[in-house]
Scaffold this motif. Structure first.
Motif, PDB file in Angstrom:
ATOM      1  N   GLY A  33       0.820  -1.212   0.000  1.00  0.00           N
ATOM      2  CA  GLY A  33       0.000   0.000   0.000  1.00  0.00           C
ATOM      3  C   GLY A  33       0.849   1.256   0.000  1.00  0.00           C
ATOM      4  N   LEU A  34       1.905   1.260   0.834  1.00  0.00           N
ATOM      5  CA  LEU A  34       2.805   2.419   0.869  1.00  0.00           C
ATOM      6  C   LEU A  34       3.529   2.586  -0.467  1.00  0.00           C
ATOM      7  N   PHE A  35       3.931   1.458  -1.049  1.00  0.00           N
ATOM      8  CA  PHE A  35       4.604   1.531  -2.349  1.00  0.00           C
ATOM      9  C   PHE A  35       3.670   2.101  -3.410  1.00  0.00           C
ATOM     10  N   CYS A  36       2.414   1.622  -3.420  1.00  0.00           N
ATOM     11  CA  CYS A  36       1.434   2.143  -4.389  1.00  0.00           C
ATOM     12  C   CYS A  36       1.192   3.633  -4.171  1.00  0.00           C
ATOM     13  N   TYR A  37       1.122   4.012  -2.892  1.00  0.00           N
ATOM     14  CA  TYR A  37       0.896   5.427  -2.590  1.00  0.00           C
ATOM     15  C   TYR A  37       2.059   6.285  -3.080  1.00  0.00           C
ATOM     16  N   GLU A  38       3.279   5.852  -2.765  1.00  0.00           N
ATOM     17  CA  GLU A  38       4.445   6.636  -3.163  1.00  0.00           C
ATOM     18  C   GLU A  38       4.595   6.680  -4.681  1.00  0.00           C
ATOM     19  N   GLN A  39       4.347   5.536  -5.331  1.00  0.00           N
ATOM     20  CA  GLN A  39       4.450   5.511  -6.797  1.00  0.00           C
ATOM     21  C   GLN A  39       3.390   6.402  -7.431  1.00  0.00           C
ATOM     22  N   THR A  40       2.172   6.321  -6.886  1.00  0.00           N
ATOM     23  CA  THR A  40       1.093   7.171  -7.401  1.00  0.00           C
ATOM     24  C   THR A  40       1.432   8.644  -7.194  1.00  0.00           C
ATOM     25  N   ARG A  41       1.919   8.930  -6.011  1.00  0.00           N
ATOM     26  CA  ARG A  41       2.297  10.318  -5.702  1.00  0.00           C
ATOM     27  C   ARG A  41       3.420  10.784  -6.627  1.00  0.00           C
ATOM     28  N   TYR A  42       4.412   9.915  -6.834  1.00  0.00           N
ATOM     29  CA  TYR A  42       5.541  10.275  -7.688  1.00  0.00           C
ATOM     30  C   TYR A  42       5.089  10.497  -9.132  1.00  0.00           C
ATOM     31  N   LEU A  43       4.288   9.587  -9.654  1.00  0.00           N
ATOM     32  CA  LEU A  43       3.820   9.710 -11.033  1.00  0.00           C
ATOM     33  C   LEU A  43       2.949  10.942 -11.228  1.00  0.00           C
ATOM     34  N   LEU A  44       2.031  11.171 -10.264  1.00  0.00           N
ATOM     35  CA  LEU A  44       1.156  12.342 -10.390  1.00  0.00           C
ATOM     36  C   LEU A  44       1.950  13.637 -10.283  1.00  0.00           C
ATOM     37  N   LEU A  45       2.936  13.631  -9.391  1.00  0.00           N
ATOM     38  CA  LEU A  45       3.763  14.829  -9.238  1.00  0.00           C
ATOM     39  C   LEU A  45       4.530  15.122 -10.516  1.00  0.00           C
ATOM     40  N   ASN A  46       5.128  14.089 -11.095  1.00  0.00           N
ATOM     41  CA  ASN A  46       5.868  14.292 -12.348  1.00  0.00           C
ATOM     42  C   ASN A  46       4.932  14.682 -13.489  1.00  0.00           C
TER      43      ASN A  46
END
Length: 576
Positions: A33-46
């Motif tokens: 869940g944390l990995f999905c959150y961080e990846q989602t956050r990273y992708l959306l931020l970029n």
């Protein structure tokens, strides 16, 4: 750590399985869940950064295009022969001046303003000897004290400026090769709101925008944020961060920079990172929801699996707790071949073996008691005893000793019923006769100092039981009750009655009584002779759980021995 280990070890096995299963499952799910959150956050931020860069580049390009248009307008005007003729003409009269202004210059400027709505003012400042005409032509003396005049004078490229009132204008000096004594400067004032319209549009999406000139002075700024939070970033902080980010008041911002080379300006776009991440709330909430559903499924599946695994162990544990020497029944069965099934089946075989051994011990104990009884009976020669008692009775009658004669007859009756021809099974009637003979002997031995009351139901006399059950109870009542009494006359009551399928015997005395603890202890304490415990053990060996013997006593008042045995008409069922 030791306390945590002890707590875990003391948990029920079901809870251990659920806790272990939950921990083993929750850790990877949490990490996922944390990995999905961080990846989602990273992708959306970029992605948001790329979108902002694209929009920002388009906005800056639009400003550059507008600036080029106005530069071209300025260059076109300063090189226009008609404009050059109007501003450099050697006027002889005001009429001549009015004619050229009205028919040549005014239409041209009006046309430019009509084609470019953003142009608020277009003015030509000149050193030619002409009068002011509206704001189209103004004498040069009006601007010689301004800072921008000094910068434009002698230069023939358009220069852009922002006034103290944030008005945008450009100025350029005419090239007057054929008019050496005349200096002309074109001044074009542009509507700043229209000029920076693209920056207003981009800053409307939770962003802030700055435009700085070459001296670092702010010539334009705008910010727009939803809600009450103020995400303002001072212009002094723009160059303090990294290339594409800056931190201010513990808040991180995305920072995008672009130069407008033809104007000498720098444009900055900034946006708080948390606002960018907020746009991913729906995705993040979906991830949380999925993780929550996974946790719920883990709990349900974990509880179900623990029930399947532990239920048999719990039932076996409960069965073992309920088991004692009087209840050796295995209620748990299993046809599985796993470790738990093997444990249950092994336990079942163990209990069956124990029950078999107990039955063997019980049988051997019964046999031992029978042999003891037979040995006791064998020590007494019935014929020798009865002949001796008959001789004593005859001698007493001849001597006139009636009491001795009665004692001899009672002894003969007592031993005849006690010995019972070597059998341990006796009718209730003979058991009562045996007891009555024993009591009369005791009355005579106690010099008639206590009374006896018999309350016998004739229906019970036809049944059979094992012998010598009442006599030890009567003996105990006389020795430990009546004999220890110091006042009042002793009273002994013998009762026998049928209640449903049981015979209830009661032996009551008005002796000294005993403590409640002694009422329980008397059934388990070994005593010399053929005592109360012997009676209790014999009826339990014979009747099992279908019988009972208990004592009820009131200190210094009375004691009642209550014996319950099942009725039996067939003496052959006692398996002598």
């Amino acid at each position: 750590m030791n306390r945590l280990k002890k707590f875990f070890l003391n948990l029920k096995f079901r809870h251990k399985i659920i806790l272990t299963y939950f921990l083993v499952s929750i850790i990877p799910i949490t990490i996922l869940g944390l990995f999905c959150y961080e990846q989602t956050r990273y992708l959306l931020l970029n992605q948001e950064k790329e979108n902002l860069k694209k929009s920002f580049s388009e906005s800056v390009a639009e400003i550059e295009n507008s600036a080029n248009v106005y530069n071209n307008l300025a260059n076109y005007t300063t090189f226009n022969p008609m404009v050059l003729e109007v501003v450099n003409y050697d006027y002889k009269s005001y009429y001549e001046m009015y004619y050229k202004f009205h028919n040549m210059l005014d239409p041209y400027i009006d046309m430019l303003k009509a084609l470019h709505n953003e142009v608020q003012q277009l003015t030509i400042y000149t050193t030619n000897n002409i009068v002011k005409h509206s704001d189209y032509i103004i004498p040069m003396d009006n601007i010689k004290d301004t800072g921008w005049y000094q910068e434009v004078s002698g230069k023939y490229q358009p220069h852009w400026f922002v006034s103290d009132k944030k008005d945008i204008f450009l100025a350029v000096q005419f090239i007057n090769k054929n008019y050496n004594n005349i200096q002309n400067i074109l001044y074009v004032k542009i509507n700043s709101e229209s000029f920076f319209k693209s920056l207003y549009n981009i800053s409307s999406s939770n962003c802030g925008v700055y435009v700085l000139d070459k001296n670092g002075e702010v010539i334009f700024e705008n910010k727009n944020y939803d809600g009450e939070n103020d995400y303002f970033l001072p212009s002094t902080e723009l160059n303090k961060g990294k290339k594409d980010s800056v931190t201010y008041n513990n808040r991180n911002y995305v920072l995008i920079k672009s130069d407008i080379n033809n104007l000498g300006w720098t444009v900055y776009l900034y946006k708080p990172i948390n606002l960018i991440v907020e746009s991913s709330k729906n995705i993040i909430y979906t991830v949380y929801l999925i993780v929550g559903i996974c946790f719920l499924l883990i709990l349900v599946v974990g509880y179900w699996l623990s029930y399947i695994i532990v239920n048999r162990i719990e039932r076996l544990t409960k069965n073992m707790k309920e088991m004692d020497m009087e209840h050796l029944d295995v209620t748990v069965k299993s046809d599985s071949e796993d470790e738990i099934g093997i444990l249950i089946n092994s336990f079942h075989r163990l209990i069956v073996k124990i029950k078999t051994l107990i039955q063997e011990v019980y049988k051997s104990e019964i046999a031992r008691r029978k042999y003891e009884m037979k040995a006791l009976q064998a020590q007494i020669n019935p014929h020798f005893l009865y002949n001796s008692l008959s001789l004593i009775n005859w001698k007493a009658i001849r001597s006139g000793e009636d009491e001795i004669s009665e004692m001899a007859q009672l002894l003969s009756t007592f031993y005849r019923t006690s010995l019972n021809k070597g059998s341990s099974v006796i009718s209730v009637e003979n058991e009562l006769n045996n007891t009555e003979a024993y009591i009369k002997i005791q009355v005579m031995m106690h010099n008639y100092n206590f009374d006896v009351n018999f309350d016998i139901d004739d229906k019970v006399k036809e049944y059979y039981t094992i012998n010598l059950l009442l006599q030890p109870l009567v003996e105990n009542a006389i020795l430990h009750g009546i004999d220890e009494k110091r006042n009042n006359r002793g009273m002994l009551r013998i009762s026998a009655k049928q209640i449903e399928k049981d015979i209830i015997f009661e032996v009551e005395d008005n002796g000294v009584g005993m403590e409640p603890e002694m009422c329980e202890k008397i059934l388990t304490t070994k005593t010399k002779g053929y005592g109360v415990k012997n009676v209790y053990d014999r009826i339990k060996l014979t009747y099992g759980e279908n019988c009972d013997l208990k004592f009820i006593s009131i200190l210094n008042e009375k004691t009642v021995a209550i014996m319950r045995i099942p009725i039996e008409k067939d003496k052959n069922k006692f398996n002598e």
